[in-house]
Write a protein that holds these residues in place. Structure first.
Motif: not given
Lengths: 281, 308
Positions: A119, A123-128, A130-132, A153, B22, B243, B277, B281, B284-285
């Motif tokens: 999970r 969650i990490f994969l749902s933030i693009p 480059i934005l993260l 990260l 996060l 992005a 950001v 996200a 994307t979701i």
């Protein structure tokens, strides 16, 4: 006769791996940068600012021209390979280590560990990515070490996904069950039996990720969020070059070309490796 | 079907909650989020006053719960630098980014899908390998470099197109291509493997045996049956484009969300950075969710196995 044929066949095969050769060449250039570069990449010469490629002064030739501070573009491009490659290698190692460990644990232990870890990956994969990376750099501040941390990260979930899927596929194989039955603990099973068997696909991912990390580092540096001046980074050089594009096209062109070749060789190599592994299966 | 929707929607909600959490903790990576919000010239007293007025002196748990509630109300807060609601700032930039993303998508689809189709139909021949090389090259192009090179050639040397800025359709051409090249590569590869999959199926072989021409086969069957992976990848590409816009907009001085993000980092406007950001996200979701749902609608077989 047959020796000649096999030689030709062998050289043809060696040639078809040209991305590996190109990549190796660029890595060598990075390692030997101080000896290869004709000038000190940081030495400014205000009398030789924005000079064309091939400009000569007092016995020194600016083969790829000079930048807005009179620094030699060729020397900076060669030294830039060091920054690019070291950031990419370190972030691939770091994110790979974390991601593979997470993925293997999730795939081997199953149960709630699997649920929680995977999970988290989602969650990490749902933030693009480059934005993260951008928001994290905005908090931590730019710099060589921070860029590596941020890239790690951002990218570990990719390895976690692959390691997870691969581990699931072999965790029930007889040799794994046997070793567990013989009393091997989780770390030993993962390290000695699972990791060697899933290394191939992970290596392909790491190669493709290497190219992506090079792009990310350059992108962050281009935005002023990466490696800081005066360190020669291709992305930062491109950012300066963009401002001088109408008067000094070479400042942006050559670092970009180097960047492109590095990423292209990594992507092509990853692709070829993927084909070979795919066939072997 | 309903069960699938509920389950998938639940997963999306968990992801949203996770992303918000996060982002909350990333803010606190350095320990003191106030430092992200005040100008560099701020004195100790300013910082302390800001901390109290924002409630950042309270326990972390309280702040976290409040942050969650703000997000539930879709309250992205105020920008102290621009002295405006973050939502208003975002809304003024969204149309430009959508234009750019649409332009890029057009470039990617119009060029990427035909290239993929040609690669599949000429598989094993030199032309297929040549196109694959081209596609890989596109994939490796740093957008900021290809963008700058286009500015150099078409903006500075040939003077065909305006080098940067916005306003006319001509302004949209170069940024769309720069942004679209990466997605183009993705589409070409997806299309190639989708068509190759279809080509191996029995109905294609029997159609060929009946003497159906390749052109007719492509029009009548292959395009339709290959559309499923293309649709689902489009959802993923949307967030990629968003992005990628950060860099392309910076190269071309295109006043969308991406340029806003970069400007906000420079002016230490953390509320805006965080909002972009979060928006990225959520898009994307939502896009992933939409893709999964579309997938089951377009291809009923997915429903039977219960997994998308």
């Amino acid at each position: 006769m047959s020796a000649a044929v096999s030689l030709r066949a062998r050289s043809a095969r060696a040639l078809s791996w040209w991305p590996a050769w190109l990549l190796g060449l660029l890595v060598l250039a990075a390692i030997f940068a101080p000896w290869l570069a004709p000038m000190d990449p940081d030495r400014q010469n205000l009398l030789a600012r924005l000079k064309d490629p091939g400009f000569e002064t007092r016995g020194a030739t600016y083969w790829l021209g000079s930048d807005e501070l009179g620094r030699d573009v060729l020397s900076r491009v060669i030294h830039g390979a060091r920054v690019s490659i070291s950031v990419a290698v370190l972030s691939v190692l770091l994110s790979g280590a974390v991601g593979v460990a997470v993925g293997m644990l999730a795939g081997y232990l199953r149960g709630w560990v699997e649920t929680v870890l995977m999970r988290l990956v989602d969650i990490f994969l749902s933030i693009p990515a480059i934005l993260l990376a951008i928001i994290t750099v905005a908090v931590l501040g730019p710099g060589f070490v921070n860029v590596i941390l941020v890239l790690a990260l951002t990218r570990w979930p990719r390895y976690a996904r692959v390691a997870y899927g691969q581990t699931l596929a072999i965790a029930d194989r007889p040799f794994v069950r046997l070793s567990r039955a013989m009393g091997a603990g989780t770390p030993r099973v993962l390290w000695q039996h699972i990791l060697p068997n899933i290394a191939g696909p992970l290596l392909v991912v790491a190669t493709l990720e290497f190219g992506l990390m090079v792009l990310f580092e350059a992108g962050l540096s281009f935005l002023g969020l990466g490696v800081q001046p005066p360190m020669a980074s291709w992305g930062a050089m491109l950012s300066v070059g963009r401002n001088y594009i109408a008067t000094a096209w070479w400042i942006a062109t050559f670092p970009g070309l180097a960047l492109f070749l590095l990423v292209l060789s990594a992507n092509m190599l990853g692709d070829r490796m993927g084909d070979v592994i795919g066939k072997g299966r | 079907m309903l069960r699938f929707l509920l389950q998938r929607g639940g997963q999306a909600l968990v992801a949203v909650f996770g992303v918000v959490t996060l982002v909350f903790f990333i803010q606190r990576l350095t320990g003191d989020p106030v430092l992200l919000l005040v100008p560099e010239t701020a004195t100790e007293q300013d910082i302390e006053a800001m901390r109290v007025s924002l409630g950042l002196d309270r326990p972390l748990g309280v702040q976290y719960v409040e942050f969650l509630f703000d997000m539930l109300r879709l309250d992205l807060g105020r920008s102290f630098v621009q002295n405006a609601q973050v939502w208003d700032i975002l809304l003024s930039r969204i149309p430009q980014t959508l234009q750019l993303a649409a332009g890029a998508l057009v470039v990617a689809l119009l060029i990427g899908l035909p290239l993929g189709l040609i690669m599949a139909l000429t598989r094993g021949r030199a032309i297929s390998r040549a196109i694959m090389g081209l596609v890989l090259a596109f994939q490796s192009l740093p957008t900021f470099w290809s963008g700058i090179m286009m500015i150099l050639v078409f903006g500075v040397w040939l003077k065909w197109l305006p080098p940067s800025g916005t306003g006319t359709l001509a302004h949209l051409v170069m940024p769309s291509i720069a942004l679209g090249l990466l997605s183009l590569a993705t589409y070409a590869r997806i299309m190639r493997s989708a068509v190759i999959d279809e080509l191996g199926k029995d109905y294609v072989r029997s159609a060929r045996a009946r003497g159906v021409t390749t052109g007719r086969l492509v029009r009548r069957h292959l395009l339709r049956n290959s559309s499923i992976p293309v649709i689902s990848i489009t959802a993923l590409e949307l967030s990629q484009l968003l992005a990628g816009a950060v860099i392309v907009e910076t190269v071309f001085a295109w006043p969308g969300l991406g340029l806003l993000t970069v400007q906000s980092i420079a002016s230490r406007d953390f509320m805006v950075v965080q909002a972009v950001v979060l928006l990225g996200a959520f898009v994307t979701i939502a896009a992933n969710l939409a893709a999964d749902i579309l997938y089951t609608v377009v291809d009923p077989r997915v429903r039977l196995t219960g997994k998308a």
